[in-house]
Design a protein around this motif. Structure first.
Motif, mmCIF file in Angstrom:
data_model
loop_
_atom_site.group_PDB
_atom_site.id
_atom_site.type_symbol
_atom_site.label_atom_id
_atom_site.label_comp_id
_atom_site.label_asym_id
_atom_site.label_seq_id
_atom_site.Cartn_x
_atom_site.Cartn_y
_atom_site.Cartn_z
ATOM 1 N N VAL A 1 -1.228 -0.939 -4.532
ATOM 2 C CA VAL A 1 -2.407 -0.090 -4.381
ATOM 3 C C VAL A 1 -1.985 1.220 -3.734
ATOM 4 O O VAL A 1 -1.182 1.229 -2.800
ATOM 5 N N GLU A 2 -2.518 2.302 -4.236
ATOM 6 C CA GLU A 2 -2.141 3.599 -3.691
ATOM 7 C C GLU A 2 -2.951 3.905 -2.432
ATOM 8 O O GLU A 2 -4.156 3.682 -2.386
ATOM 9 N N GLY A 3 -2.284 4.434 -1.421
ATOM 10 C CA GLY A 3 -2.958 4.832 -0.191
ATOM 11 C C GLY A 3 -2.790 6.317 0.027
ATOM 12 O O GLY A 3 -2.203 7.012 -0.803
ATOM 13 N N ASP A 4 -3.270 6.802 1.131
ATOM 14 C CA ASP A 4 -3.202 8.247 1.365
ATOM 15 C C ASP A 4 -2.608 8.595 2.727
ATOM 16 O O ASP A 4 -2.793 9.688 3.229
ATOM 17 N N MET B 217 -1.355 3.862 8.261
ATOM 18 C CA MET B 217 -2.126 3.058 7.304
ATOM 19 C C MET B 217 -2.117 1.595 7.721
ATOM 20 O O MET B 217 -3.099 0.878 7.511
ATOM 21 N N ILE C 252 0.897 -1.156 0.000
ATOM 22 C CA ILE C 252 0.000 0.000 0.000
ATOM 23 C C ILE C 252 0.925 1.193 0.000
ATOM 24 O O ILE C 252 1.675 1.415 0.956
ATOM 25 N N ARG D 43 -9.102 -3.721 -0.794
ATOM 26 C CA ARG D 43 -8.982 -3.906 -2.248
ATOM 27 C C ARG D 43 -7.924 -4.950 -2.587
ATOM 28 O O ARG D 43 -7.982 -5.597 -3.633
ATOM 29 N N LEU D 44 -6.969 -5.070 -1.683
ATOM 30 C CA LEU D 44 -5.834 -5.949 -1.944
ATOM 31 C C LEU D 44 -6.171 -7.407 -1.637
ATOM 32 O O LEU D 44 -5.658 -8.334 -2.288
ATOM 33 N N GLY E 134 -7.656 5.124 4.975
ATOM 34 C CA GLY E 134 -7.120 4.828 3.654
ATOM 35 C C GLY E 134 -6.428 3.467 3.652
ATOM 36 O O GLY E 134 -6.536 2.697 2.695
ATOM 37 N N THR F 131 -9.182 0.773 3.535
ATOM 38 C CA THR F 131 -9.781 0.647 2.199
ATOM 39 C C THR F 131 -8.832 -0.047 1.223
ATOM 40 O O THR F 131 -9.224 -0.954 0.481
ATOM 41 N N SER F 132 -7.574 0.404 1.249
ATOM 42 C CA SER F 132 -6.606 -0.171 0.318
ATOM 43 C C SER F 132 -6.412 -1.658 0.583
ATOM 44 O O SER F 132 -6.310 -2.466 -0.341
ATOM 45 N N ALA G 126 -4.912 -1.308 7.840
ATOM 46 C CA ALA G 126 -4.712 -2.554 7.098
ATOM 47 C C ALA G 126 -4.905 -3.758 8.022
ATOM 48 O O ALA G 126 -5.554 -4.751 7.656
#
Lengths: 339, 339
Positions: free
Chosen positions: A218-221, A249, A185, A233-234, A226, A229-230, A253
């Motif tokens: 995957v890009e995070g913020d 983050m 991420i 998606r992963l 964030g 969410t990332s 995660a």
DNA sequence: TAAAAAATTGGGACCGCTCCCAATATTAGA
DNA sequence: TCTAATATTGGGAGCGGTCCCAATTTTTTA
């Protein structure tokens, strides 16, 4: 209490008092002692505004931080940086002026600060500095220092952590442990720290003649939600490890992994970045890349003060080392086995 | 670019330009427009140091925070406060100067700031302000505002959250849910916020003609690890609920409870204080007392700026309301049942 | 012991604005 | 239309230091 009064009480002119205040060596020792004593006795302090006007130096440095950053103050990053900078400035008798700007105001604000001659120098930790501003800064001759290297310009002074090496080591660690679907991420793609860490991640693969699966990136913020969410998606990509570009983050995660019923580190190993204070207390304790943000702040202040006082030398480019701190979130580690 | 040059370009004297800069109404409209146009065109900005010296007002306010506080920057409290203050100051064209002091330096530093005439006013969020400093501040006539009410002096301006009511409501909530051994982890006993919250806790009992068991009251230090340690000390007393005086400590308390095999909220209900961003994501989501720290910062800045501009009015004593946010850590709640 | 060199010290000229008061221009009142 | 009142504007005097250079003292050198 004015300098003139101190002078009268000491039986000298205001010039001599000024010399004593500014540590000019050209004062007879006995005179200096006498004046110092008077200053102490009447508790005189020179008016810093007047000094600033007369001398052209205010002993104030500006610190510009981006407020848009959602993680601005949930992540200890900026607070730590501030702490480091103020500690040094305090000790050196400098004052710190703080600006939290959002991108729209930022350009205007910096322009204003530059032409205001209130500051002796500035530390800019914003990542969206466009060239006109850098131009204005350079032209105004105001010493400044970037936190985080500039993506393209190499003629600027900056301070940065070794994001590339830190990330690389983290991923090498995961690959060595036998993980083969190592995801990441990343930080925002418009932040140099995010980019450098992703490149470190990729480089770890290349070293072994491998290439990361793009679906695992995957890009995070840099925010907790964030990260959550990332990670969500992963998960469908079945990673068996993930390098998360910030501990904050990583918190998100971990939450996502738990909710998905994944065991850590058995099913998915996790490595973060930063080593925030809570990293050691997470469940499980987080393996992470430590960077001393406070140290970076201190060094930034020291460097800037040096530039201010000694004129602009060739650009300073300082990169601070990082350190991989192995805890249990990345899997069995020798230390634990030993116990 | 100097004011004199702008004057020349506009065909007026520097006095008139100065009037325009300072919004003095005694300028003919056509003249004002002409001067403004020149100012815009040459991008003139008055030198704020010179203005400060000439006018005696710098448009700078100081913000003093205690650095000793271990939670200084792991807890979002101060960052949020800073954010609120700087937002307002930015908008009003004031600058913020930041000092993080430890107790030893603090006294000296504040003295220095006071006699330096660099500041128009200060916000002091430190809790260990001794009387000599307050005396010096008052005598110097420098407007200042405390964050957190002063324990004894009632003649000072301050801003505070309604810690007493917030704590009281939290504990009333727990008692209503039928918990009968409601413990508390307090803040430090030398911080007024810690004291007020504990008194709110106690009052909730007294309202029902009860008294809390002293063994259920443990002092904490507003840090995560402090919350953990305090909770560990509390567990042998078999509490069935705990009011933790800050969310950050609640994180530690939850960890301690989990490690001790307690179910939350079945075995022990937990309520925190602050409503930090992660509260909603904790496991389980944390019931807590929300206070708007950022709002407090904003109001602080607004109030101080008002005091600076309009002279010292009678002391301002502003107490901001809190709000109980019910999530699942305190037990079943009607909202959840309804779903 | 006098002249030259070095060490100290004093004082005027700013730094770039604001502010007060006097001077000038404009408008209103008679 | 002329005077009084009012609206604008100009300019000197700071604000409280620093800094340069000249003046004065002290120390060296011959």
């Amino acid at each position: 209490m004015l300098i003139e009064e101190v002078a009268k009480l000491s039986g000298v002119s205001r010039s001599t008092v000024s010399r004593v205040i500014n540590n000019d060596p050209n004062v007879k020792e006995s005179t200096r002692a006498r004046i110092k004593e008077v200053i102490r006795k009447v508790n005189y302090r020179p008016n810093s505004v007047a000094r600033g006007l007369a001398s052209g130096r205010t002993r104030i440095i500006g610190l510009v931080l981006p407020t848009a950053q959602s993680s601005l103050f949930t992540d200890p990053y900026y607070p730590r940086l501030i702490q480091g900078i103020t500690a040094v400035c305090n000790a050196r008798d400098y004052s710190v002026m703080l600006w939290l700007t959002n991108p729209e105001q930022e350009q205007n604000k910096i322009h204003q600060l530059v032409s205001d001659s209130l500051l002796d120098g500035m530390v800019i930790a914003s990542y969206l500095i466009d060239d006109p501003i850098l131009e204005a800064l350079t032209k105004a001759g105001l010493p400044f220092l970037l936190i985080g290297r500039h993506p393209t310009r190499t003629d600027l002074s900056y301070l940065d952590a070794d994001n590339f090496q830190g990330a690389r080591e983290a991923v090498v660690h995961l690959l060595r442990l036998g993980r083969c679907r190592v995801a990441t991420i990343t930080g925002p793609n418009n932040m140099i720290a995010g980019i450098d860490r992703r490149e470190g991640y990729e480089h770890a693969f290349h070293e072994r003649g491998m290439s990361p699966d793009p679906a695992l990136i995957v890009e995070g913020d840099f925010s907790e939600s964030g990260g959550y969410t990332s990670m969500m998606r992963l998960i469908p990509q079945n990673p068996d490890a993930v390098f998360v570009a910030s501990d904050t983050m990583a918190v998100g995660a971990l939450r996502a992994l738990r909710e998905s019923g994944k065991r850590i580190p058995e099913d998915v190993a996790v490595v973060g970045f930063d080593d925030i204070p809570s990293a050691a207390h997470m469940d499980p304790p987080l393996t992470t890349v430590r960077q001393s943000i406070q140290g970076m702040g201190q060094l930034a202040a020291e460097t800037l003060i040096q530039i201010v006082n000694e004129g602009t030398a060739p650009p300073h480019r300082l990169v601070l080392p990082t350190e991989l701190v192995i805890r249990s979130s990345s899997g069995l580690c020798m230390d634990l086995i030993g116990q």
